[in-house]
Design a protein around this motif. Structure first.
Motif, PDB file in Angstrom:
ATOM      1  N   GLY A 122       0.844  -1.180   0.000  1.00  0.00           N
ATOM      2  CA  GLY A 122       0.000   0.000   0.000  1.00  0.00           C
ATOM      3  C   GLY A 122       0.885   1.238   0.000  1.00  0.00           C
ATOM      4  N   ALA A 123       0.251   2.368   0.191  1.00  0.00           N
ATOM      5  CA  ALA A 123       0.947   3.652   0.063  1.00  0.00           C
ATOM      6  C   ALA A 123       2.204   3.748   0.944  1.00  0.00           C
ATOM      7  CB  ALA A 123      -0.019   4.787   0.406  1.00  0.00           C
ATOM      8  N   GLY A 124       2.237   2.999   2.052  1.00  0.00           N
ATOM      9  CA  GLY A 124       3.380   3.072   2.971  1.00  0.00           C
ATOM     10  C   GLY A 124       4.705   2.666   2.338  1.00  0.00           C
ATOM     11  N   ALA A 177       6.126   5.756   0.856  1.00  0.00           N
ATOM     12  CA  ALA A 177       6.267   6.930   1.733  1.00  0.00           C
ATOM     13  C   ALA A 177       7.718   7.408   1.770  1.00  0.00           C
ATOM     14  CB  ALA A 177       5.772   6.600   3.137  1.00  0.00           C
ATOM     15  N   THR A 236       1.088   9.233   1.875  1.00  0.00           N
ATOM     16  CA  THR A 236       0.097   8.151   1.917  1.00  0.00           C
ATOM     17  C   THR A 236      -1.294   8.778   1.883  1.00  0.00           C
ATOM     18  OG1 THR A 236      -0.101   8.105   4.308  1.00  0.00           O
ATOM     19  CG2 THR A 236       1.667   6.766   3.356  1.00  0.00           C
ATOM     20  N   PHE A 237      -2.304   7.940   1.722  1.00  0.00           N
ATOM     21  CA  PHE A 237      -3.670   8.476   1.623  1.00  0.00           C
ATOM     22  C   PHE A 237      -4.156   9.023   2.943  1.00  0.00           C
ATOM     23  CE2 PHE A 237      -3.471   6.141  -2.207  1.00  0.00           C
ATOM     24  CZ  PHE A 237      -4.236   6.903  -3.062  1.00  0.00           C
ATOM     25  N   ARG A 238      -3.779   8.330   4.026  1.00  0.00           N
ATOM     26  CA  ARG A 238      -4.309   8.731   5.320  1.00  0.00           C
ATOM     27  C   ARG A 238      -3.391   9.700   6.078  1.00  0.00           C
ATOM     28  NH1 ARG A 238      -6.526   4.777   3.014  1.00  0.00           N
ATOM     29  NH2 ARG A 238      -8.789   4.853   2.940  1.00  0.00           N
ATOM     30  N   ASN A 244      -0.994   0.611  -5.048  1.00  0.00           N
ATOM     31  CA  ASN A 244      -0.437   1.900  -5.454  1.00  0.00           C
ATOM     32  C   ASN A 244      -0.583   2.105  -6.954  1.00  0.00           C
ATOM     33  OD1 ASN A 244       0.241   2.019  -2.810  1.00  0.00           O
ATOM     34  ND2 ASN A 244       2.428   1.641  -3.106  1.00  0.00           N
ATOM     35  N   GLY A 285       2.966  -1.793   4.348  1.00  0.00           N
ATOM     36  CA  GLY A 285       2.599  -0.385   4.155  1.00  0.00           C
ATOM     37  C   GLY A 285       1.164  -0.156   3.750  1.00  0.00           C
ATOM     38  N   THR A 286       0.278  -0.981   4.271  1.00  0.00           N
ATOM     39  CA  THR A 286      -1.138  -0.745   3.976  1.00  0.00           C
ATOM     40  C   THR A 286      -1.937  -0.701   5.266  1.00  0.00           C
ATOM     41  OG1 THR A 286      -3.114  -1.501   2.800  1.00  0.00           O
ATOM     42  CG2 THR A 286      -1.495  -3.217   3.387  1.00  0.00           C
ATOM     43  N   SER A 287      -2.885   0.244   5.318  1.00  0.00           N
ATOM     44  CA  SER A 287      -3.674   0.410   6.541  1.00  0.00           C
ATOM     45  C   SER A 287      -4.724  -0.689   6.673  1.00  0.00           C
ATOM     46  CB  SER A 287      -4.352   1.782   6.541  1.00  0.00           C
ATOM     47  OG  SER A 287      -5.158   1.915   5.391  1.00  0.00           O
ATOM     48  N   ILE A 298       4.601  -5.642   7.596  1.00  0.00           N
ATOM     49  CA  ILE A 298       5.635  -4.624   7.833  1.00  0.00           C
ATOM     50  C   ILE A 298       4.950  -3.264   7.812  1.00  0.00           C
ATOM     51  CG2 ILE A 298       7.817  -3.615   7.049  1.00  0.00           C
ATOM     52  CD1 ILE A 298       8.465  -6.286   5.675  1.00  0.00           C
ATOM     53  N   ASP A 302       2.984   1.286  12.151  1.00  0.00           N
ATOM     54  CA  ASP A 302       1.795   1.444  12.992  1.00  0.00           C
ATOM     55  C   ASP A 302       0.986   0.159  13.037  1.00  0.00           C
ATOM     56  OD1 ASP A 302       2.440   4.062  13.451  1.00  0.00           O
ATOM     57  OD2 ASP A 302       1.240   4.813  11.772  1.00  0.00           O
ATOM     58  N   THR A 326      -2.317  -2.050  12.631  1.00  0.00           N
ATOM     59  CA  THR A 326      -3.455  -2.053  11.709  1.00  0.00           C
ATOM     60  C   THR A 326      -4.423  -3.151  12.164  1.00  0.00           C
ATOM     61  OG1 THR A 326      -2.749  -3.803  10.178  1.00  0.00           O
ATOM     62  CG2 THR A 326      -1.771  -1.612   9.828  1.00  0.00           C
ATOM     63  N   PRO A 336       9.694   0.943   9.373  1.00  0.00           N
ATOM     64  CA  PRO A 336       9.548   1.373   7.982  1.00  0.00           C
ATOM     65  C   PRO A 336      10.061   0.322   6.981  1.00  0.00           C
ATOM     66  CG  PRO A 336      11.176   2.728   9.156  1.00  0.00           C
ATOM     67  CD  PRO A 336      10.725   1.673  10.106  1.00  0.00           C
ATOM     68  N   ALA A 337       9.293   0.102   5.931  1.00  0.00           N
ATOM     69  CA  ALA A 337       9.628  -0.926   4.939  1.00  0.00           C
ATOM     70  C   ALA A 337      11.005  -0.692   4.309  1.00  0.00           C
ATOM     71  CB  ALA A 337       8.550  -0.949   3.852  1.00  0.00           C
TER      72      ALA A 337
HETATM   73  P1  OAD Z   1      -3.045   4.308   3.637  1.00  0.00           P
HETATM   74  O1  OAD Z   1      -2.647   5.735   3.479  1.00  0.00           O
HETATM   75  O2  OAD Z   1      -4.415   4.004   4.110  1.00  0.00           O
HETATM   76  O3  OAD Z   1      -2.066   3.587   4.648  1.00  0.00           O
HETATM   77  C1  OAD Z   1      -0.683   3.683   4.559  1.00  0.00           C
HETATM   78  C2  OAD Z   1      -0.107   2.731   5.570  1.00  0.00           C
HETATM   79  O4  OAD Z   1       1.300   2.761   5.425  1.00  0.00           O
HETATM   80  C3  OAD Z   1      -0.404   3.096   7.038  1.00  0.00           C
HETATM   81  O5  OAD Z   1      -0.828   1.930   7.727  1.00  0.00           O
HETATM   82  C4  OAD Z   1       0.955   3.567   7.579  1.00  0.00           C
HETATM   83  O6  OAD Z   1       1.140   3.222   8.944  1.00  0.00           O
HETATM   84  C5  OAD Z   1       1.897   2.781   6.705  1.00  0.00           C
HETATM   85  N1  OAD Z   1       3.234   3.376   6.536  1.00  0.00           N
HETATM   86  C6  OAD Z   1       3.596   4.679   6.553  1.00  0.00           C
HETATM   87  N2  OAD Z   1       4.914   4.809   6.334  1.00  0.00           N
HETATM   88  C7  OAD Z   1       5.404   3.552   6.157  1.00  0.00           C
HETATM   89  C8  OAD Z   1       6.702   3.016   5.888  1.00  0.00           C
HETATM   90  N3  OAD Z   1       7.762   3.809   5.744  1.00  0.00           N
HETATM   91  N4  OAD Z   1       6.829   1.673   5.771  1.00  0.00           N
HETATM   92  C9  OAD Z   1       5.756   0.855   5.917  1.00  0.00           C
HETATM   93  N5  OAD Z   1       4.514   1.307   6.169  1.00  0.00           N
HETATM   94  C10 OAD Z   1       4.335   2.630   6.292  1.00  0.00           C
HETATM   95  O7  OAD Z   1      -2.714   3.613   2.235  1.00  0.00           O
HETATM   96  P2  OAD Z   1      -3.294   2.281   1.626  1.00  0.00           P
HETATM   97  O8  OAD Z   1      -3.428   1.220   2.662  1.00  0.00           O
HETATM   98  O9  OAD Z   1      -2.485   2.003   0.430  1.00  0.00           O
HETATM   99  O10 OAD Z   1      -7.514   3.546  -2.854  1.00  0.00           O
HETATM  100  O11 OAD Z   1      -4.710   2.736   1.176  1.00  0.00           O
HETATM  101  C11 OAD Z   1      -5.510   1.839   0.476  1.00  0.00           C
HETATM  102  C12 OAD Z   1      -6.299   2.529  -0.572  1.00  0.00           C
HETATM  103  O12 OAD Z   1      -7.064   3.575   0.020  1.00  0.00           O
HETATM  104  C13 OAD Z   1      -5.503   3.254  -1.627  1.00  0.00           C
HETATM  105  O13 OAD Z   1      -5.066   2.418  -2.665  1.00  0.00           O
HETATM  106  C14 OAD Z   1      -6.471   4.235  -2.126  1.00  0.00           C
HETATM  107  C15 OAD Z   1      -6.940   4.748  -0.804  1.00  0.00           C
HETATM  108  O14 OAD Z   1      -8.055   5.439  -0.778  1.00  0.00           O
HETATM  109  C16 OAD Z   1      -8.095   4.099  -3.904  1.00  0.00           C
HETATM  110  O15 OAD Z   1      -7.760   5.178  -4.325  1.00  0.00           O
HETATM  111  C17 OAD Z   1      -9.189   3.254  -4.500  1.00  0.00           C
END
Ligand code: OAD
Length: 257
Positions: A30-32, A35, A41-43, A110, A195-197, A220, A223, A225, A238-239
């Protein structure tokens, strides 16, 4: 920043052996994972120009209908960020892991294409790709359009607005990618969630496909989840630091950090 020693202490010798003996590894990112390449990231709270919008307000067909220029410009900004970004050691480590495992499937939520730029090969894009454009009306991929001042540009075929080829809230996922993702999760003998929430379905249910069959799931994420408590191994960091350290421990060293 996490020290190398701390990253290493999270990785149990038992996990190193599980990875070494796996035949089909599946990774969900995921977005993490991006990062550390500087892609928010999205959140995360949005910054600058976009601070007053949440991604949910921008990433939907309703938002596009309401204000196509705003949505197109947000994606143009993200596309620019991605063009300037580079794959980080986490992306590179996953590309190396793929070269080392008999079978490997990388499923990503992503849309930034950084896994492919890092050298990953078998990539399933569940949410599309920011660098492709399609017609909002007909859904066909469009590769060129006449230049002009209008934003967003128009489809050269039907005159409808053009939009990025990404999955928005309320839209269905590309069926072929979704099928490939579930098949891989149902066949793997090792699953990573990185890296996905874990808040957005259906991607969030993929790790549970592996858990249901008793396969090890490695998370990995710095935070916690909803998956953390169920994961077989939860590596809190961090990944971009944990993954290279994992490869060191496997003695897989011939990739460029
Ligand atoms: P989120 O922004 O929801 O979550 C990002 C996750 O990455 C969080 O759990 C962070 O703790 C974690 N994170 C941050 N930095 C990191 C690092 N350095 N290494 C590892 N993890 C880290 O992003 P997604 O889970 O990808 O969908 O969100 C899922 C989907 O929601 C996205 O694809 C998008 C979004 O809305 C659509 O657009 C359809």
């Amino acid at each position: 920043m996490m020290s190398r020693q701390t990253a290493s202490s999270l990785i149990l010798p038992e996990l190193v052996e599980v990875i070494r003996s796996a035949l089909h590894g599946v990774v969900l990112t995921g977005a993490g994972i991006s990062a550390e390449s500087g892609i928010p990231t999205f959140r995360d709270a949005q910054t600058g120009l976009w601070a007053k919008y949440s991604p949910e307000e921008l990433a939907s067909p309703q938002a596009f209908r309401r204000n196509p220029k705003l949505v197109w410009e947000w994606y143009a900004w993200r596309r620019e960020l991605v063009a300037q970004a580079k794959p980080n050691p986490g992306h590179l480590a996953l590309a190396e892991l793929e070269r080392r495992m008999p079978r490997f499937t990388l499923i990503t939520q992503n849309v930034d294409g950084l896994h492919q730029r890092a050298g990953s090969y078998n990539v399933v894009e569940l949410h599309g790709n920011l660098n492709r454009v399609k017609c909002f009306e007909e859904g066909d991929i469009v590769t060129s359009w006449p230049p002009g001042p209008e934003v967003p540009p128009r489809c050269p075929r039907c005159g409808g607005h053009l939009r990025p080829d990404v999955v928005w809230f309320g839209e269905t996922l590309p069926p072929q990618a979704l099928r490939a993702a579930f098949e891989a999760a149902q066949r793997c003998d090792l699953f990573f969630a990185i890296g996905t929430s874990g808040l957005v379905q259906p991607a969030a249910s993929l790790p549970y496909e592996a858990l249901r069959r008793g396969m090890p799931v490695v998370e990995i994420n710095p935070d916690e989840t909803p998956l953390t408590q169920s994961a077989t191994y939860a590596l809190a960091g961090p990944a971009g630091q944990i993954l290279p350290e994992l490869l060191n421990r496997l003695n897989y060293k011939n990739y460029k950090e």
